[in-house]
Design a protein around this motif. Structure first.
Motif, PDB file in Angstrom:
ATOM      1  N   GLY A  28       0.820  -1.208   0.000  1.00 51.89           N
ATOM      2  CA  GLY A  28       0.000   0.000   0.000  1.00 51.89           C
ATOM      3  C   GLY A  28       0.852   1.256   0.000  1.00 51.89           C
ATOM      4  N   LYS A  29       1.894   1.252   0.820  1.00 45.19           N
ATOM      5  CA  LYS A  29       2.812   2.393   0.877  1.00 45.19           C
ATOM      6  C   LYS A  29       3.490   2.598  -0.480  1.00 45.19           C
ATOM      7  CE  LYS A  29       6.887   4.068   3.248  1.00 45.19           C
ATOM      8  NZ  LYS A  29       8.213   3.653   3.600  1.00 45.19           N
ATOM      9  N   ARG A  30       3.942   1.512  -1.080  1.00 43.62           N
ATOM     10  CA  ARG A  30       4.619   1.566  -2.375  1.00 43.62           C
ATOM     11  C   ARG A  30       3.697   2.166  -3.451  1.00 43.62           C
ATOM     12  NH1 ARG A  30       6.849  -4.061  -3.251  1.00 43.62           N
ATOM     13  NH2 ARG A  30       8.505  -3.410  -1.882  1.00 43.62           N
ATOM     14  N   ILE A  31       2.458   1.740  -3.474  1.00 45.25           N
ATOM     15  CA  ILE A  31       1.508   2.222  -4.485  1.00 45.25           C
ATOM     16  C   ILE A  31       1.167   3.687  -4.261  1.00 45.25           C
ATOM     17  CG2 ILE A  31      -0.888   1.973  -5.295  1.00 45.25           C
ATOM     18  CD1 ILE A  31      -0.430  -1.094  -4.791  1.00 45.25           C
ATOM     19  N   ARG A  32       0.904   4.059  -3.017  1.00 52.55           N
ATOM     20  CA  ARG A  32       0.587   5.462  -2.713  1.00 52.55           C
ATOM     21  C   ARG A  32       1.775   6.372  -3.036  1.00 52.55           C
ATOM     22  NH1 ARG A  32      -2.057   2.357   1.336  1.00 52.55           N
ATOM     23  NH2 ARG A  32      -4.328   2.625   1.163  1.00 52.55           N
ATOM     24  N   GLU A  33       2.994   5.908  -2.746  1.00 55.83           N
ATOM     25  CA  GLU A  33       4.190   6.699  -3.072  1.00 55.83           C
ATOM     26  C   GLU A  33       4.370   6.854  -4.579  1.00 55.83           C
ATOM     27  OE1 GLU A  33       7.404   4.802  -0.977  1.00 55.83           O
ATOM     28  OE2 GLU A  33       6.934   5.868   0.905  1.00 55.83           O
ATOM     29  N   ALA A  34       3.822   5.920  -5.357  1.00 52.49           N
ATOM     30  CA  ALA A  34       3.887   6.020  -6.817  1.00 52.49           C
ATOM     31  C   ALA A  34       2.839   7.010  -7.348  1.00 52.49           C
ATOM     32  CB  ALA A  34       3.674   4.644  -7.450  1.00 52.49           C
ATOM     33  N   GLY A  35       2.048   7.583  -6.449  1.00 53.88           N
ATOM     34  CA  GLY A  35       1.053   8.586  -6.857  1.00 53.88           C
ATOM     35  C   GLY A  35      -0.272   7.992  -7.306  1.00 53.88           C
ATOM     36  N   ILE A  36      -0.497   6.729  -7.030  1.00 57.58           N
ATOM     37  CA  ILE A  36      -1.749   6.070  -7.419  1.00 57.58           C
ATOM     38  C   ILE A  36      -2.770   6.240  -6.300  1.00 57.58           C
ATOM     39  CG2 ILE A  36      -2.829   3.845  -7.974  1.00 57.58           C
ATOM     40  CD1 ILE A  36      -0.087   3.017  -9.172  1.00 57.58           C
ATOM     41  N   ASP A  37      -3.970   6.656  -6.662  1.00 60.29           N
ATOM     42  CA  ASP A  37      -5.075   6.801  -5.705  1.00 60.29           C
ATOM     43  C   ASP A  37      -5.560   5.404  -5.347  1.00 60.29           C
ATOM     44  OD1 ASP A  37      -7.259   7.518  -4.190  1.00 60.29           O
ATOM     45  OD2 ASP A  37      -8.396   8.358  -5.859  1.00 60.29           O
ATOM     46  N   LEU A  38      -5.131   4.902  -4.194  1.00 59.07           N
ATOM     47  CA  LEU A  38      -5.441   3.550  -3.751  1.00 59.07           C
ATOM     48  C   LEU A  38      -6.533   3.591  -2.699  1.00 59.07           C
ATOM     49  CD1 LEU A  38      -4.858   0.480  -3.530  1.00 59.07           C
ATOM     50  CD2 LEU A  38      -3.121   1.077  -1.815  1.00 59.07           C
ATOM     51  N   ARG A  39      -7.569   2.778  -2.900  1.00 63.40           N
ATOM     52  CA  ARG A  39      -8.651   2.655  -1.919  1.00 63.40           C
ATOM     53  C   ARG A  39      -8.802   1.186  -1.558  1.00 63.40           C
ATOM     54  NH1 ARG A  39     -12.170   7.179  -3.333  1.00 63.40           N
ATOM     55  NH2 ARG A  39     -10.769   8.680  -4.307  1.00 63.40           N
ATOM     56  N   SER A  40      -8.877   0.900  -0.269  1.00 64.63           N
ATOM     57  CA  SER A  40      -9.027  -0.466   0.223  1.00 64.63           C
ATOM     58  C   SER A  40     -10.294  -0.552   1.051  1.00 64.63           C
ATOM     59  CB  SER A  40      -7.827  -0.851   1.091  1.00 64.63           C
ATOM     60  OG  SER A  40      -6.629  -0.687   0.367  1.00 64.63           O
ATOM     61  N   LEU A  41     -11.088  -1.604   0.836  1.00 67.94           N
ATOM     62  CA  LEU A  41     -12.301  -1.773   1.629  1.00 67.94           C
ATOM     63  C   LEU A  41     -11.978  -2.156   3.063  1.00 67.94           C
ATOM     64  CD1 LEU A  41     -14.717  -3.564  -0.851  1.00 67.94           C
ATOM     65  CD2 LEU A  41     -14.512  -1.125  -0.334  1.00 67.94           C
ATOM     66  N   ALA A  42     -10.911  -2.921   3.259  1.00 70.98           N
ATOM     67  CA  ALA A  42     -10.461  -3.286   4.600  1.00 70.98           C
ATOM     68  C   ALA A  42      -8.940  -3.375   4.590  1.00 70.98           C
ATOM     69  CB  ALA A  42     -11.056  -4.630   5.024  1.00 70.98           C
ATOM     70  N   ILE A  43      -8.336  -2.920   5.691  1.00 73.04           N
ATOM     71  CA  ILE A  43      -6.884  -3.010   5.830  1.00 73.04           C
ATOM     72  C   ILE A  43      -6.591  -3.851   7.071  1.00 73.04           C
ATOM     73  CG2 ILE A  43      -4.719  -1.759   6.170  1.00 73.04           C
ATOM     74  CD1 ILE A  43      -6.036   0.646   4.757  1.00 73.04           C
ATOM     75  N   VAL A  44      -5.903  -4.961   6.870  1.00 72.81           N
ATOM     76  CA  VAL A  44      -5.512  -5.840   7.970  1.00 72.81           C
ATOM     77  C   VAL A  44      -4.211  -5.288   8.544  1.00 72.81           C
ATOM     78  CG1 VAL A  44      -4.812  -8.164   8.627  1.00 72.81           C
ATOM     79  CG2 VAL A  44      -6.614  -7.845   6.918  1.00 72.81           C
ATOM     80  N   GLU A  45      -4.241  -4.888   9.813  1.00 76.05           N
ATOM     81  CA  GLU A  45      -3.051  -4.350  10.462  1.00 76.05           C
ATOM     82  C   GLU A  45      -2.106  -5.456  10.915  1.00 76.05           C
ATOM     83  OE1 GLU A  45      -1.621  -1.507  10.829  1.00 76.05           O
ATOM     84  OE2 GLU A  45      -3.213  -0.379   9.877  1.00 76.05           O
ATOM     85  N   GLU A  46      -2.685  -6.529  11.440  1.00 74.42           N
ATOM     86  CA  GLU A  46      -1.849  -7.647  11.864  1.00 74.42           C
ATOM     87  C   GLU A  46      -2.705  -8.908  11.922  1.00 74.42           C
ATOM     88  OE1 GLU A  46      -0.308  -7.524  15.916  1.00 74.42           O
ATOM     89  OE2 GLU A  46      -1.926  -6.172  16.482  1.00 74.42           O
ATOM     90  N   MET A  47      -2.018 -10.034  11.782  1.00 75.32           N
ATOM     91  CA  MET A  47      -2.699 -11.307  11.945  1.00 75.32           C
ATOM     92  C   MET A  47      -1.698 -12.340  12.437  1.00 75.32           C
ATOM     93  SD  MET A  47      -3.643 -12.129   8.018  1.00 75.32           S
ATOM     94  CE  MET A  47      -2.846 -13.530   7.323  1.00 75.32           C
ATOM     95  N   ASP A  48      -2.168 -13.112  13.391  1.00 77.07           N
ATOM     96  CA  ASP A  48      -1.349 -14.192  13.918  1.00 77.07           C
ATOM     97  C   ASP A  48      -2.267 -15.256  14.491  1.00 77.07           C
ATOM     98  OD1 ASP A  48      -1.934 -13.572  16.711  1.00 77.07           O
ATOM     99  OD2 ASP A  48      -0.482 -11.941  16.542  1.00 77.07           O
ATOM    100  N   THR A  49      -1.701 -16.403  14.808  1.00 75.93           N
ATOM    101  CA  THR A  49      -2.514 -17.520  15.292  1.00 75.93           C
ATOM    102  C   THR A  49      -3.047 -17.293  16.698  1.00 75.93           C
ATOM    103  OG1 THR A  49      -0.503 -18.654  15.978  1.00 75.93           O
ATOM    104  CG2 THR A  49      -1.390 -19.227  13.824  1.00 75.93           C
ATOM    105  N   GLU A  50      -2.387 -16.460  17.474  1.00 76.96           N
ATOM    106  CA  GLU A  50      -2.829 -16.226  18.848  1.00 76.96           C
ATOM    107  C   GLU A  50      -3.987 -15.236  18.932  1.00 76.96           C
ATOM    108  OE1 GLU A  50      -1.051 -14.518  23.044  1.00 76.96           O
ATOM    109  OE2 GLU A  50       0.323 -15.326  21.548  1.00 76.96           O
ATOM    110  N   HIS A  51      -3.901 -14.121  18.177  1.00 76.00           N
ATOM    111  CA  HIS A  51      -4.910 -13.058  18.279  1.00 76.00           C
ATOM    112  C   HIS A  51      -5.853 -12.986  17.083  1.00 76.00           C
ATOM    113  CE1 HIS A  51      -1.498 -11.729  20.837  1.00 76.00           C
ATOM    114  NE2 HIS A  51      -2.496 -11.515  21.684  1.00 76.00           N
ATOM    115  N   GLY A  52      -5.564 -13.712  16.028  1.00 74.69           N
ATOM    116  CA  GLY A  52      -6.403 -13.660  14.828  1.00 74.69           C
ATOM    117  C   GLY A  52      -6.066 -12.451  13.975  1.00 74.69           C
TER     118      GLY A  52
END
Length: 151
Positions: A119-143
């Protein structure tokens, strides 16, 4: 709805998992879907636009191709895909749009993996990026933990 105020005349995606999402967006805009193929086939004849794309999921590099008859300089293109990890697919599709001399309106994804740099790479390229959901983190303990503003 993320790009409702934009004029779009084609939706561009990459085979295969992005096609279903692209078709939904295309119905909204009432425009055709163009999808980049990962291999040349019998139904792609003549000149093509091409770009190299590294697949995060499959750990390989593909030459994606679109026949020149499907993208034109007057096109206003929205890129749509299902997941965003390292951003290489969207950046590769953006290269095809650039080669065609078309206008890239933006890129929409269903799920962005915010813990990766795509996402950072695309936004830095000047592309208007929209995401319906952004996963901040995922692991087996917390989901899965989503970024709050995307819920």
């Amino acid at each position: 709805r993320q790009f409702a105020g934009q004029t779009v005349n084609k939706i561009l995606t990459i085979e295969a998992s992005g096609i279903a999402i692209a078709c939904i967006a295309a119905r909204y805009f009432q425009v055709p879907v163009v999808f980049a193929k990962k291999t040349r086939s019998l139904n792609i004849a003549g000149d093509v636009y091409t770009a190299k794309v590294e697949s995060f999921t499959h750990k390989n590099t593909n030459d994606i191709i679109v026949s020149k008859k499907f993208l034109s300089p007057g096109d206003r293109i929205l890129i749509v895909d299902d997941f965003l990890a390292n951003g290489k697919a969207i950046l590769g599709l953006a290269k095809l749009v650039e080669q065609a001399g078309a206008t890239l309106v933006g890129a929409g994804v269903v799920i962005e993996k915010g813990f990766q740099d795509g996402g950072k790479r695309i936004r830095e390229a000047g592309i208007d990026l929209r995401s319906l959901a952004i996963v901040e983190e995922m692991d087996t303990e917390h989901g899965i933990r989503f970024r709050e503003e995307t819920l």
